[in-house]
Design an enzyme around this catalytic site. Structure first.
Site, PDB file in Angstrom:
ATOM      1  N   ARG A 147     127.737  41.124  25.656  1.00  0.00           N
ATOM      2  CA  ARG A 147     126.609  40.971  26.574  1.00  0.00           C
ATOM      3  C   ARG A 147     125.701  39.885  26.023  1.00  0.00           C
ATOM      4  O   ARG A 147     125.277  39.959  24.869  1.00  0.00           O
ATOM      5  CB  ARG A 147     125.858  42.308  26.648  1.00  0.00           C
ATOM      6  CG  ARG A 147     124.825  42.365  27.723  1.00  0.00           C
ATOM      7  CD  ARG A 147     123.972  43.625  27.617  1.00  0.00           C
ATOM      8  NE  ARG A 147     122.821  43.385  26.778  1.00  0.00           N
ATOM      9  CZ  ARG A 147     121.746  44.172  26.754  1.00  0.00           C
ATOM     10  NH1 ARG A 147     121.696  45.275  27.485  1.00  0.00           N
ATOM     11  NH2 ARG A 147     120.725  43.889  25.977  1.00  0.00           N
ATOM     12  N   TYR A 159     113.025  41.065  27.425  1.00  0.00           N
ATOM     13  CA  TYR A 159     113.854  42.246  27.137  1.00  0.00           C
ATOM     14  C   TYR A 159     115.044  41.879  26.247  1.00  0.00           C
ATOM     15  O   TYR A 159     115.745  40.914  26.507  1.00  0.00           O
ATOM     16  CB  TYR A 159     114.382  42.862  28.450  1.00  0.00           C
ATOM     17  CG  TYR A 159     115.575  43.732  28.208  1.00  0.00           C
ATOM     18  CD1 TYR A 159     115.411  44.999  27.665  1.00  0.00           C
ATOM     19  CD2 TYR A 159     116.860  43.256  28.421  1.00  0.00           C
ATOM     20  CE1 TYR A 159     116.509  45.784  27.368  1.00  0.00           C
ATOM     21  CE2 TYR A 159     117.971  44.038  28.130  1.00  0.00           C
ATOM     22  CZ  TYR A 159     117.784  45.303  27.599  1.00  0.00           C
ATOM     23  OH  TYR A 159     118.864  46.061  27.291  1.00  0.00           O
ATOM     24  N   ASP A 211     122.447  41.692  31.347  1.00  0.00           N
ATOM     25  CA  ASP A 211     121.581  42.765  31.845  1.00  0.00           C
ATOM     26  C   ASP A 211     120.270  42.159  32.368  1.00  0.00           C
ATOM     27  O   ASP A 211     119.539  41.520  31.609  1.00  0.00           O
ATOM     28  CB  ASP A 211     121.284  43.723  30.678  1.00  0.00           C
ATOM     29  CG  ASP A 211     120.536  44.967  31.108  1.00  0.00           C
ATOM     30  OD1 ASP A 211     120.079  45.033  32.261  1.00  0.00           O
ATOM     31  OD2 ASP A 211     120.410  45.884  30.267  1.00  0.00           O
ATOM     32  N   HIS A 213     117.927  44.072  33.652  1.00  0.00           N
ATOM     33  CA  HIS A 213     116.951  45.139  33.375  1.00  0.00           C
ATOM     34  C   HIS A 213     116.015  45.442  34.545  1.00  0.00           C
ATOM     35  O   HIS A 213     114.793  45.548  34.373  1.00  0.00           O
ATOM     36  CB  HIS A 213     116.173  44.822  32.088  1.00  0.00           C
ATOM     37  CG  HIS A 213     116.018  46.015  31.203  1.00  0.00           C
ATOM     38  ND1 HIS A 213     114.807  46.621  30.983  1.00  0.00           N
ATOM     39  CD2 HIS A 213     116.929  46.722  30.499  1.00  0.00           C
ATOM     40  CE1 HIS A 213     114.985  47.660  30.163  1.00  0.00           C
ATOM     41  NE2 HIS A 213     116.254  47.743  29.861  1.00  0.00           N
ATOM     42  N   GLU A 237     124.383  43.429  35.222  1.00  0.00           N
ATOM     43  CA  GLU A 237     123.861  44.804  35.127  1.00  0.00           C
ATOM     44  C   GLU A 237     122.428  44.926  35.612  1.00  0.00           C
ATOM     45  O   GLU A 237     121.606  44.050  35.340  1.00  0.00           O
ATOM     46  CB  GLU A 237     123.953  45.191  33.651  1.00  0.00           C
ATOM     47  CG  GLU A 237     123.263  46.477  33.260  1.00  0.00           C
ATOM     48  CD  GLU A 237     123.479  46.776  31.787  1.00  0.00           C
ATOM     49  OE1 GLU A 237     124.452  46.270  31.191  1.00  0.00           O
ATOM     50  OE2 GLU A 237     122.659  47.519  31.219  1.00  0.00           O
ATOM     51  N   GLU A 263     121.970  53.222  34.307  1.00  0.00           N
ATOM     52  CA  GLU A 263     121.525  53.838  33.057  1.00  0.00           C
ATOM     53  C   GLU A 263     120.322  54.749  33.239  1.00  0.00           C
ATOM     54  O   GLU A 263     120.097  55.630  32.411  1.00  0.00           O
ATOM     55  CB  GLU A 263     121.257  52.771  31.982  1.00  0.00           C
ATOM     56  CG  GLU A 263     120.114  51.842  32.291  1.00  0.00           C
ATOM     57  CD  GLU A 263     119.938  50.741  31.250  1.00  0.00           C
ATOM     58  OE1 GLU A 263     120.956  50.178  30.825  1.00  0.00           O
ATOM     59  OE2 GLU A 263     118.797  50.464  30.873  1.00  0.00           O
ATOM     60  N   ARG A 284     127.028  53.138  35.495  1.00  0.00           N
ATOM     61  CA  ARG A 284     126.654  53.092  34.074  1.00  0.00           C
ATOM     62  C   ARG A 284     125.901  54.321  33.574  1.00  0.00           C
ATOM     63  O   ARG A 284     125.251  54.287  32.543  1.00  0.00           O
ATOM     64  CB  ARG A 284     125.822  51.835  33.795  1.00  0.00           C
ATOM     65  CG  ARG A 284     126.630  50.555  33.917  1.00  0.00           C
ATOM     66  CD  ARG A 284     125.930  49.411  33.253  1.00  0.00           C
ATOM     67  NE  ARG A 284     125.717  49.631  31.847  1.00  0.00           N
ATOM     68  CZ  ARG A 284     124.584  50.023  31.289  1.00  0.00           C
ATOM     69  NH1 ARG A 284     123.507  50.237  32.005  1.00  0.00           N
ATOM     70  NH2 ARG A 284     124.505  50.187  29.997  1.00  0.00           N
ATOM     71  N   GLU A 340     129.578  50.625  26.423  1.00  0.00           N
ATOM     72  CA  GLU A 340     128.604  49.854  25.631  1.00  0.00           C
ATOM     73  C   GLU A 340     128.611  50.351  24.185  1.00  0.00           C
ATOM     74  O   GLU A 340     128.644  51.549  23.931  1.00  0.00           O
ATOM     75  CB  GLU A 340     127.195  50.027  26.225  1.00  0.00           C
ATOM     76  CG  GLU A 340     126.139  49.186  25.527  1.00  0.00           C
ATOM     77  CD  GLU A 340     124.760  49.329  26.170  1.00  0.00           C
ATOM     78  OE1 GLU A 340     124.533  50.334  26.878  1.00  0.00           O
ATOM     79  OE2 GLU A 340     123.914  48.450  25.963  1.00  0.00           O
ATOM     80  N   TRP A 403     109.696  47.050  33.606  1.00  0.00           N
ATOM     81  CA  TRP A 403     110.182  46.624  32.287  1.00  0.00           C
ATOM     82  C   TRP A 403     111.685  46.763  32.271  1.00  0.00           C
ATOM     83  O   TRP A 403     112.455  46.024  31.917  1.00  0.00           O
ATOM     84  CB  TRP A 403     109.589  47.475  31.146  1.00  0.00           C
ATOM     85  CG  TRP A 403     110.141  46.990  29.822  1.00  0.00           C
ATOM     86  CD1 TRP A 403     109.779  45.849  29.144  1.00  0.00           C
ATOM     87  CD2 TRP A 403     111.178  47.596  29.032  1.00  0.00           C
ATOM     88  NE1 TRP A 403     110.535  45.714  28.003  1.00  0.00           N
ATOM     89  CE2 TRP A 403     111.389  46.768  27.891  1.00  0.00           C
ATOM     90  CE3 TRP A 403     111.951  48.753  29.169  1.00  0.00           C
ATOM     91  CZ2 TRP A 403     112.343  47.052  26.914  1.00  0.00           C
ATOM     92  CZ3 TRP A 403     112.897  49.044  28.198  1.00  0.00           C
ATOM     93  CH2 TRP A 403     113.092  48.210  27.072  1.00  0.00           C
TER      94      TRP A 403
HETATM   95  C1  GCO Z   1     121.140  48.867  27.817  1.00  0.00           C
HETATM   96  C2  GCO Z   1     119.766  49.297  28.176  1.00  0.00           C
HETATM   97  C3  GCO Z   1     118.883  49.618  27.029  1.00  0.00           C
HETATM   98  C4  GCO Z   1     117.585  50.267  27.536  1.00  0.00           C
HETATM   99  C5  GCO Z   1     117.183  51.346  26.608  1.00  0.00           C
HETATM  100  C6  GCO Z   1     115.930  52.040  27.067  1.00  0.00           C
HETATM  101  O1  GCO Z   1     121.732  48.222  28.648  1.00  0.00           O
HETATM  102  O2  GCO Z   1     121.617  49.232  26.762  1.00  0.00           O
HETATM  103  O3  GCO Z   1     119.200  48.477  29.136  1.00  0.00           O
HETATM  104  O4  GCO Z   1     118.671  48.491  26.272  1.00  0.00           O
HETATM  105  O5  GCO Z   1     116.569  49.339  27.640  1.00  0.00           O
HETATM  106  O6  GCO Z   1     118.236  52.244  26.491  1.00  0.00           O
HETATM  107  O7  GCO Z   1     115.698  53.174  26.297  1.00  0.00           O
HETATM  108 MG    MG Z   2     120.798  47.999  30.514  1.00  0.00          MG
END
Ligand code: GCO
Ligand code: MG
Length: 403
Positions: A147, A159, A211, A213, A237, A263, A284, A340, A403
């Site tokens: 990633r 991030y 990602d 986010h 993602e 997630e 995910r 992951e 975020w």
């Molecule tokens: C990922 C996630 C994490 C989250 C985290 C928040 O893809 O692994 O985005 O980085 O930000 O798990 O607690």
């Molecule tokens: Mg993520």
């Protein structure tokens, strides 16, 4: 067999973890992960105050009924706190049953479907050059899927990229949440440049992931997916916040870049439409936040009907117990996609010794009975819980943003 006791441990060996241990009259115990990053104590309280008193005296083999009791029995359904608590009990019961029957959990879930699980790791750099260096370093370790995240010119903090070059650590200890800033247009202009440089450097075979986010709107995500098509990403993602599931239709209409999300999901109802309308390619959700192995097996089965594969969230803010549960699920189901793998630090691995291991781009679940993870309570006690918050994000004009 009867459940005689259940205890919740909140410790910080490397980072905060909430661990559930369920004891029986036959001396066998089961372990579950109840960690919810930045909200640890709420899950611990939900377990100790509300759920655990109801399982004492029960037969630990009645996993489905105990799951339904936790889910339907509360009247109040869904949500990350509730589902992480139910998930910790569920995973601990599968672990316990595997140990009692002297077999790995994957055998209880249908048996082995593959030899090893393809994993992806992270390469995070402050700029394109550093990201490329990090990809080289991860490739050297044997990873076949990486990633890529990079600092964006004009954005001070982003991030996934730690300012001081440390391993990525999103929950900050002490004080209130840190504040970051965001600008979608800077990001959208930059990302194809990163993708192009990385593809040219590494050729076609390396799987690349990214990602977003949850920071884009559907039409912005569509533009991003389209602009990344020449670099054939394994997935893109969390482009948009997914409360609005039909938002993915817009993205889907515009791009062939594979989409992954989930997630922050915790029940099948968070992804039902995404799956049945084939709006995503990878789901995910992770086992502990998704309510345990019992519902995750059902979600994977639904996904299988619609060509959707799994890609369980495996950040280090879930403990090795959760990662092991994901590996058992991924070993057993047919529609496993990728896992992951951020790698826990040495202290976390010492507190949670585990049978799973990484080799040549794959994680192997091992053959230990149950989940194959233990918990060193004595060692964990030396690292007390410390309150930590995830950051918040604002636009340049101060508007609060995702975020
Ligand atoms: C990922 C996630 C994490 C989250 C985290 C928040 O893809 O692994 O985005 O980085 O930000 O798990 O607690
Ligand atoms: Mg993520």
């Amino acid at each position: 067999m009867k459940i005689t006791d259940a205890k919740v441990f909140v410790n910080s060996p490397g980072r905060n973890f909430v661990t559930l241990k369920i004891y029986t009259d036959e001396g066998i115990y089961g372990l579950g992960d109840a960690t919810l990053n930045g909200r640890e104590l709420s899950v611990a309280a939900y377990l100790t105050e509300h759920l655990l008193p109801c399982i004492i005296g029960r037969d630990p083999f009645e996993i489905e009924d105990i799951w339904q009791y936790g889910y339907k029995g509360a009247y109040w359904r869904r949500g990350p706190v509730t589902m992480s608590a139910i998930g910790a009990i569920d995973v601990a019961l599968w672990d316990l049953k595997g140990k009692a029957l002297n077999t790995p959990v994957y055998n209880l879930l249908g048996g082995r479907s593959r030899n090893g699980l393809l994993v992806y790791t992270h390469a995070n750099g402050k700029d394109i050059a550093e990201t490329i260096e990090k990809v080289h370093a991860e490739k050297e370790k044997g990873y076949r899927a990486i990633r890529i995240q990079s600092g964006v010119p004009g954005l001070e903090k982003i991030y996934g990229i730690s300012k001081d070059g440390k391993a990525y650590e999103p929950a900050i200890r002490g004080g209130l949440p840190a504040e970051e800033t965001w600008d979608s247009s800077k990001y959208l202009n930059f990302l194809p440049k990163l993708a192009e440089k990385v593809r040219v450097e590494f050729g076609d075979d390396l799987h690349l992931l990214h990602d977003s986010h949850h920071r884009l709107t559907p039409i912005e995500a569509a533009r991003l997916g389209k602009s990344l098509e020449p670099y054939h990403f394994f997935w893109l993602e969390d482009t948009v916040p997914a409360e609005l599931q039909e938002g993915f239709r817009i993205i889907r209409q515009h791009t062939t870049t594979p989409l992954a999300v989930g997630e922050v999901f915790n029940t099948i109802y968070d992804c039902q439409q995404l799956i049945t309308e084939q709006l995503i390619d990878y789901i995910r959700m992770t086992v502990s936040h998704g309510g345990g192995l019992t519902p995750m097996k059902k979600i994977a089965a639904l996904a299988e009907l619609y060509h959707v594969k799994t890609g369980c969230h495996g950040a280090t803010d879930m403990s090795p117990i959760c990662l092991a549960a994901c590996l058992h699920l991924g070993t057993a189901i047919n529609n496993f996609g990728i896992q992951e793998h951020m790698r826990h630090n040495a202290l976390t691995d010492e507190v949670f010794p585990h049978a799973y291991y990484f080799e040549d781009g794959f994680l192997h679940v091992g053959d230990a009975p149950g989940l194959g993870v233990d918990f060193d309570e004595k060692k964990a006690e030396q690292y007390p819980y410390e309150k930590a918050y995830l950051p918040v994000n604002r636009l340049g004009d101060g508007t609060l943003f995702s975020w």
